[in-house]
Design a protein around this motif. Sequence first.
Motif, PDB file in Angstrom:
ATOM      1  N   ILE A 199       0.835  -1.332   0.052  1.00 49.42           N
ATOM      2  CA  ILE A 199       0.007   0.092   0.047  1.00 49.42           C
ATOM      3  C   ILE A 199       0.774   1.281  -0.043  1.00 49.42           C
ATOM      4  O   ILE A 199       0.719   2.231  -0.517  1.00 49.42           O
ATOM      5  N   TRP A 200       2.045   1.308   0.689  1.00 48.07           N
ATOM      6  CA  TRP A 200       2.957   2.264   0.790  1.00 48.07           C
ATOM      7  C   TRP A 200       3.420   2.639  -0.508  1.00 48.07           C
ATOM      8  O   TRP A 200       3.606   3.776  -0.892  1.00 48.07           O
ATOM      9  N   LEU A 201       3.867   1.789  -1.216  1.00 43.68           N
ATOM     10  CA  LEU A 201       4.542   1.787  -2.568  1.00 43.68           C
ATOM     11  C   LEU A 201       3.447   2.427  -3.528  1.00 43.68           C
ATOM     12  O   LEU A 201       3.902   3.135  -4.312  1.00 43.68           O
ATOM     13  N   PHE A 202       2.267   1.870  -3.629  1.00 42.27           N
ATOM     14  CA  PHE A 202       1.124   2.374  -4.258  1.00 42.27           C
ATOM     15  C   PHE A 202       1.213   3.800  -4.008  1.00 42.27           C
ATOM     16  O   PHE A 202       1.056   4.839  -5.054  1.00 42.27           O
ATOM     17  N   VAL A 203       0.969   4.278  -2.575  1.00 40.90           N
ATOM     18  CA  VAL A 203       0.815   5.653  -2.272  1.00 40.90           C
ATOM     19  C   VAL A 203       2.027   6.524  -2.732  1.00 40.90           C
ATOM     20  O   VAL A 203       1.728   7.802  -3.286  1.00 40.90           O
ATOM     21  N   GLU A 204       3.147   5.954  -2.538  1.00 41.82           N
ATOM     22  CA  GLU A 204       4.090   6.880  -2.914  1.00 41.82           C
ATOM     23  C   GLU A 204       4.508   6.988  -4.388  1.00 41.82           C
ATOM     24  O   GLU A 204       4.715   8.179  -4.663  1.00 41.82           O
ATOM     25  N   GLU A 205       4.007   5.931  -5.128  1.00 43.05           N
ATOM     26  CA  GLU A 205       4.204   6.063  -6.495  1.00 43.05           C
ATOM     27  C   GLU A 205       3.028   7.068  -7.138  1.00 43.05           C
ATOM     28  O   GLU A 205       3.301   8.096  -7.722  1.00 43.05           O
ATOM     29  N   ALA A 206       1.886   6.785  -6.921  1.00 41.02           N
ATOM     30  CA  ALA A 206       0.677   7.430  -7.487  1.00 41.02           C
ATOM     31  C   ALA A 206       0.384   8.636  -6.843  1.00 41.02           C
ATOM     32  O   ALA A 206       0.421   9.811  -7.408  1.00 41.02           O
TER      33      ALA A 206
END
Length: 417
Positions: A199-206
């Motif tokens: 989830i953090w990777l998704f939030v960081e990227e998007a």
Amino acid sequence: MLELSAIFISLTALLAYLNYRFIGLPPTIGVMATALVFSLLLHGLTVLGLPELEAQIEALVGRIDFNHLLMDGMLSFLLFAGALHINLADLRARRWAIGLLATVGVLFSTAVIGLGSWWILDLFGLQPPLLYCLLFGALISPTDPIAVLGIMRSAGAPKALETTIVGESLFNDGVAVVVFTVLLGVLARGEAPGAGEAIWLFVEEAGGGILLGALLGALTFALLKSIDQYQVEVLLTLALVLGGYTLATHLHVSGPIAMVGAGLIIGNQGRRHAMSDHTRDNLDNFWELLDEILNAVLFVLIGMELVLLPFSAQYLLIALCVTLLILGTRLVAVGPAAFLLRKMGRALPNGTVRILTWGGLRGGISVALVLALPASDERNLLLNITYLVVLFSILVQGLSIGRLVRRICTRDTDRAH
């Protein structure tokens, strides 16, 4: 590199001329179709015992890193140019539909297509790991903005519907790239990240992409507002795209989403409040011309990629089954979203579900992502399937979506009278 660029730009110009002069298909589809015919003719010469020309073309096309060329080069320009002419107020009015399709729709499609393709391949005696099928689900799920933009604008779709499908296409590729990156990381590490890490990777990227795009767009807007000299202003937008996408890559945030965000700011606030009419006309002409040229080159490359793929009747059957799965999944993803939005009081034009389903074209982004997979038998299999699905999407769906839109719009007009 200069020689290679000269050859493909010359070939693109020739094929674009032949299409305009003799065939008359929409430009992006026409150049790809003529390149595809050229590839088939090369295969025919090989069958007739004249393999030298095809071998030379294979060597030429093989020198191109399609993934690097599109994802790290052309994509930033194409997304910025597409977002430049999207009305932010229209986009805000359709935000629920676009948000649902670009996030939940992509995640749902990744899972269903991944599991479904795993089952289909097993029926044909092929048993790739499930993770590869989920990667396929992620790379084939996004509707391609490059393929959708020109076709939908020439189809005469209602403005609300055009905004929805184009807006979705501009954002969902960034979401899909993030999902693909997470799954590719799992493949490389051999273990799945925890839910919190994913989830953090998704939030960081998007989220990082949205923030970076907004900051760069606002900074460029301030610079544009302080001068009135169109050559410099065009150069500033060019620097925004090249520098912004490179910065996004180094910051590990989504470059595609950043370029869409920056393009929306420049295309709305910048065009209205920071440019004279003369500058606005020159800026529009520059980006429209660059968009058309890059689109033509990209679709010629897609057509020419056929010379590198081994032909197999089994691959054709698998691709047909997978295409039906993709269309069915798209219908299931779009239908409930449209129903939910209507229940929320959000008006949707008649025929929305049919047009969004059939108009969800797949294109160069899917080909670029599958080429990012590590070399293996599974990669070769998925490359063939992806390429055939993209060909069907662009040639069959792309050529018929205009007629579908016109038929639905004509029927609605007749009922209104």
